[in-house]
Design an enzyme around this catalytic site. Structure first.
Site, short mmCIF file in Angstrom:
data_model
loop_
_atom_site.label_atom_id
_atom_site.label_comp_id
_atom_site.label_asym_id
_atom_site.label_seq_id
_atom_site.Cartn_x
_atom_site.Cartn_y
_atom_site.Cartn_z
N LYS A 112 -33.51 -1.29 9.29
CA LYS A 112 -32.97 -2.42 10.06
C LYS A 112 -34.08 -3.17 10.78
CE LYS A 112 -28.16 -1.27 11.08
NZ LYS A 112 -27.19 -0.98 12.15
N LYS A 193 -24.24 0.54 -2.95
CA LYS A 193 -22.94 0.75 -2.32
C LYS A 193 -22.41 -0.58 -1.76
CE LYS A 193 -20.96 3.69 1.27
NZ LYS A 193 -21.21 4.62 2.35
N LYS A 196 -21.04 -4.16 4.10
CA LYS A 196 -20.53 -5.22 4.96
C LYS A 196 -21.58 -6.29 5.22
CE LYS A 196 -18.70 -2.64 8.44
NZ LYS A 196 -18.00 -2.33 9.67
#
Ligand code: TRP
Length: 327
Positions: A112, A193, A196
């Site tokens: 991140k 995967k 979001k």
């Protein structure tokens, strides 16, 4: 006494079919057997900038989504993290027993922070706040996806360290529930995967996508160069469509194989799209019912949070006493 389950999700990004099949459906399925608290963790969401109005809207929307997924407030408690100050309070106490190195090693922090121009302390502390979420409630079981297992491991480490320094205080949580949900991959790239934060238009089926838009996404999903379904040689894109179908239909392996073996990809997609639309339509009707009754929705969140706080308050009192702080 029922064992306690705590788990949570951030009200950020667009909630998608992978979230439902991999997590929320499972949350709903354990509400009869465990004392469940489900958190909407908006304090985690703000570790990266969120538009304030948008965040509030998405928090309420997310609550209505959880209800539409079958979570019943009479059985399970849905709480909003920012409405319970105990989370931030315990996080501080845990921060003070957590070596920085443990946090810098977290793979999610590393990935991140690469995406941010400026890395905030909040992003580094993210897993400590998550540890606080869990330890506040003495949760025995914490169902999370694989991407969160490192954070859960850290939670255990922090709890053990605190217990060693200040005496037995926290229950060390188990990682998982025995049953696992389906792992749904991105439609545009079936090696990743469904996520979001992925913004590509063809990536995820949003739970609130217009059914026709969802159908189009499935029709355009990445498959492979073969013309029809072959269970021995199929690539990840085809396997993913079959997983979606099986998870929504509840068919057995034999049924899926019998029905789809040899089917042309165009027909496979049509069938899967039909199943997805057949799920989305009633789902969204339930969602609209919960979302439009704002008063009731807010009452549900207040009640869930009050229940959570009644447990959290005890933990805070004990933790402070152990550390020689005042409460
Ligand atoms: N970090 C989790 C995620 O992104 C969300 C989360 C926050 C959580 N606190 C938690 C999950 C406590 C389980 C328990 O998915």
């Amino acid at each position: 006494m029922k064992k306690r389950v705590f788990t949570a999700a951030q009200p950020s990004g667009h909630v998608h079919l992978g979230n439902y099949l991999g997590a929320f459906r499972q949350w709903a399925s354990v509400q009869d057997d465990y004392d469940c608290i489900f958190g909407i963790v908006d304090l985690h969401a703000v570790t990266v900038y969120q538009d304030p109005e948008d965040l509030q809207k998405r928090t309420l929307e997310f609550a209505a989504i959880l209800l539409a997924c079958g979570i019943e407030p009479e059985k399970a408690h849905i709480m909003v993290q920012s409405m319970a100050p105990e989370h931030a309070e315990l996080a501080w106490m845990l921060t003070c027993v957590t070596p920085i190195g443990w946090l810098q090693r977290m793979t999610q922090f590393k990935s991140k922070s690469e995406k941010q121009v400026e890395v905030t302390d909040g992003l580094l502390q993210y897993p400590v706040l998550m540890a606080a979420d869990i330890l506040l409630y003495n949760a025995a079981i914490v169902p999370v996806g694989d991407d969160q297992s490192q954070h859960l491991e850290l939670t255990r480490d922090i709890a053990e360290r605190f217990n060693r320094l200040y005496g037995e205080t926290f229950v060390i949580p188990e990682t998982k529930l025995p049953t696992v949900g389906a792992r749904i991959m991105g439609l545009d790239d079936p090696t990743k995967k469904m996520s979001k934060s992925e913004t590509g238009a063809g990536h995820a089926i949003g739970l609130l996508d217009a059914p026709e838009a969802a159908r189009k996404k499935i029709m355009r999903a990445t498959t492979d160069s073969q013309p029809h379904v072959d269970f021995d040689t199929m690539g990840p894109g085809v396997a993913n469509l079959l997983t979606i179908h099986q998870a929504l239909s509840g068919w057995s392996d034999e049924q899926v194989k019998g029905h789809f073996q040899g089917m042309r990809y165009g027909d496979l997609k049509k069938t899967v799209a039909e199943t997805v639309v057949g799920f989305l339509e009633p789902f969204q009707e339930r969602f609209r019912g919960f979302y439009s009754d704002r008063g009731e929705l807010e009452r549900t969140l207040h009640q869930g949070t009050e229940y959570a706080r009644s447990i959290a308050a005890d933990t805070i009192r004990i933790t402070k006493r152990r550390m020689g702080l005042f409460s």
